[in-house]
Design a protein around this motif. Structure first.
Motif, short mmCIF file in Angstrom:
data_model
loop_
_atom_site.label_atom_id
_atom_site.label_comp_id
_atom_site.label_asym_id
_atom_site.label_seq_id
_atom_site.Cartn_x
_atom_site.Cartn_y
_atom_site.Cartn_z
N PRO A 147 1.51 42.08 -36.97
CA PRO A 147 -0.02 42.06 -37.03
C PRO A 147 -0.78 42.21 -35.87
N LEU A 185 3.72 48.90 -44.55
CA LEU A 185 4.08 50.30 -44.25
C LEU A 185 4.58 51.04 -45.62
N GLN A 195 -2.12 41.54 -42.72
CA GLN A 195 -1.00 42.54 -43.45
C GLN A 195 -1.59 43.82 -44.09
N ILE A 221 10.34 45.97 -46.15
CA ILE A 221 10.39 47.31 -46.31
C ILE A 221 11.58 47.61 -44.85
N GLY A 270 7.21 39.21 -38.56
CA GLY A 270 6.30 39.76 -39.93
C GLY A 270 7.22 40.81 -40.56
N VAL A 325 10.91 36.32 -38.60
CA VAL A 325 9.96 35.41 -38.61
C VAL A 325 8.84 35.79 -39.47
N1 SAH Z 1 6.51 44.58 -41.54
C1 SAH Z 1 5.93 44.77 -42.76
C2 SAH Z 1 4.54 43.89 -42.83
C3 SAH Z 1 3.61 44.45 -41.54
S1 SAH Z 1 2.05 43.33 -41.79
C4 SAH Z 1 5.79 46.30 -43.01
O1 SAH Z 1 5.81 47.06 -41.89
O2 SAH Z 1 5.05 46.55 -44.11
C5 SAH Z 1 2.24 42.15 -40.63
C6 SAH Z 1 3.23 40.89 -41.05
O3 SAH Z 1 3.19 39.74 -40.25
C7 SAH Z 1 2.64 40.28 -42.54
O4 SAH Z 1 3.84 40.16 -43.31
C8 SAH Z 1 2.35 39.06 -42.07
O5 SAH Z 1 2.33 37.82 -43.00
C9 SAH Z 1 2.92 38.72 -40.77
N2 SAH Z 1 2.36 37.57 -39.88
C10 SAH Z 1 1.04 37.55 -39.41
N3 SAH Z 1 0.99 36.82 -38.45
C11 SAH Z 1 2.21 36.20 -38.07
C12 SAH Z 1 2.89 35.15 -37.20
N4 SAH Z 1 1.78 34.49 -36.42
N5 SAH Z 1 4.13 35.05 -37.45
C13 SAH Z 1 4.77 35.75 -38.22
N6 SAH Z 1 4.50 36.51 -39.09
C14 SAH Z 1 3.25 36.69 -38.98
#
Ligand code: SAH
Length: 275
Positions: free
Chosen positions: A112, A14, A11, A44, A39, A59
């Motif tokens: 991620p 952004l 995590q 945001i 993710g 998801v």
């Molecule tokens: N899109 C957001 C968060 C990015 S961080 C932003 O731009 O701020 C990556 C995100 O993917 C996190 O919320 C994390 O919990 C999620 N994530 C991690 N592994 C995952 C998986 N296997 N399936 C779905 N989501 C996942």
């Protein structure tokens, strides 16, 4: 308040308005688009997407975040949040429970980084088993070094097995740089936005399993000449002849062959083996 980032889920939130706008622009959104976001995190990007498209299916693996997101974004007709591991999820089976949500046609996500490879494979499929109903486009924020491999051209240092595998299935474009400080907490690496557009392969490979094997072998030892890496499947002199036929210097290394040449070479070799 922004929730504390969990390392195990990769995590990094952004926080750059500029990067968000660049991601949105790269997706060339239309009213009828149905977006898949992997993710969504604190939402945001989701928040920006929702008013612009027909629907967003997101998801997210983190249960706590899902609760928070559901509260934040509220009940909306065009938003579906699925809690679970994207890699394990049968998205079509899930969507069957929600008939108002059609299958997504585009992917837009800040994913991620630790599972970039498996996510790409799930979205595109593999050379021998391409996704039969591919997305119109896939816009992803990924680690810079991975992005460079994805769009690398043959002859460049970054061009490797991943480049061939992905470019066989999709056109890849560099969109923009996103520095580590655009995130909170900042990751150890810089990032880039890339856009992938799945496409039909030209020329098509006659035997895709064989092409897969060849790429694996060809790149097995990067410093060696291709004819040494492929020694176990083809006689070196014969390979020299075939490379000349393809107007390629027989001394090439794997990274010097373009995707089209890889396909042509595998087709020629396959013919040889059949003879
Ligand atoms: N899109 C957001 C968060 C990015 S961080 C932003 O731009 O701020 C990556 C995100 O993917 C996190 O919320 C994390 O919990 C999620 N994530 C991690 N592994 C995952 C998986 N296997 N399936 C779905 N989501 C996942």
């Amino acid at each position: 308040m922004t929730p504390k980032a969990r390392k195990q889920f990769g995590q990094h939130w952004l926080r750059s308005e500029k990067a968000l706008n660049q991601i949105i622009a790269a997706a060339k959104l239309q009213e009828g688009d149905r977006i898949l976001e992997i993710g969504p995190g604190t939402g945001i990007l989701t928040r920006q997407l929702l008013p612009l498209v027909q629907s967003v299916v997101a998801v997210e693996i983190d249960r706590d975040l899902c609760e928070l997101l559901a509260k934040k974004l509220g009940q909306r007709e065009n938003f579906l949040l699925l809690q679970g591991d994207f890699l394990e999820m049968d998205l079509n089976a899930q969507l069957a429970h929600f008939p108002t949500f059609q299958k997504p046609n585009k992917v837009v996500a800040n994913i991620p980084y630790n599972i970039t490879g498996p996510i790409l494979e799930k979205l595109l499929g593999t050379i021998s088993q391409p996704n039969p109903k591919p997305f119109d486009s896939i816009v992803l924020l990924v680690q810079k070094e991975v992005a460079e491999r994805l769009y690398a051209q043959s002859g460049s240092k970054a061009f490797g097995a991943l480049s061939v595998r992905v470019q066989y299935l999709a056109e890849v474009e560099f969109i923009c740089n996103v520095p580590a400080k655009a995130f909170s907490p900042p990751p150890k690496v810089d990032s880039m936005v890339v856009r992938l557009r799945p496409r039909d392969t030209d020329p098509p490979a006659h035997d895709i399993k064989y092409l897969e094997t060849l790429i694996k072998l060809g790149f097995s030892s990067k410093r060696k000449m291709l004819r040494n890496n492929l020694r176990s499947v083809i006689d070196r002199d014969r390979l020299t002849d075939l490379l000349e036929e393809l107007e390629v210097n027989p001394q090439v290394r794997a990274e010097d062959l373009s995707v089209a040449k890889w396909v042509e070479l595998s087709n020629l070799l396959r013919n040889d083996a059949r003879r």
